[in-house]
Design an enzyme around this catalytic site. Sequence first.
Site: not given
Ligand SMILES: Cc1ncc(CO)c(N)n1
Length: 225
Positions: A135, A207
């Site tokens: 993330c 992701e």
């Molecule tokens: C789905 C997603 N992945 C990573 C980040 C990074 O914080 C985020 N804001 N949202």
Amino acid sequence: MSFSQRLHDKAQPIWEASHNHPFVQGIGDGSLNLEKFKFFMKQDYVYLIDYARLFALASMKATSLEHMSMFAKMLDATLNVEMDLHRQYAAKLGISNGELEDTQPAPMALAYSSYMLSVSERGSLIDLVTAILPCAWSYYEIGKKLAEIPGAMEHEFYGEWVTMYQSEEFGEIADWLIKLIDQLAEGLPDNELTRLEEIFLHTSRFEYMFWEMSYNEETWPAHVR
Ligand SMILES: Cc1ncc(CO)c(N)n1
């Protein structure tokens, strides 16, 4: 090779696909349809609520005061800095904080958050850090790459998003988690590292699916909402 480098190398094709995704490229060149971005910001807001919970859980699982305190800082940064960006964007778009919070998580967003929470609640601190690392790390990489596109940080609408995720402040979270995972992985047997690698690959895939979900504005079918 460090464990973090092994993870990064293994997940590279997935991260490359995320970087090349039309949603991400559209943020970089400013061509992204605003409705898709609005969908993303609402889904991302509710995602970040659970993501913030993971930092609280990490602080609970940590065995040193230093780590507890760092996770508490990340909890604060997520709730009061990163989510503030979403609230500012929403306000510009006429979306209230209440509407943001009431967003119904889309199937893929729910699957991603539920997977991270499940792995983290069941596992040890390194399971949690492995699950959340893509993330922060992949967004920082994406932010830095998009920032190289002339005008990307000056774009009237998407510039703030790129500026946030390429920032040193955001990168410090990823950098600290990378150092921590290498510390926690010290001395672990290879079968354990391989198990953790699968968690990292799963959240790297999630992701990618979050970009795909946002680009297609995927929600529950109307008759089951
Ligand atoms: C789905 C997603 N992945 C990573 C980040 C990074 O914080 C985020 N804001 N949202």
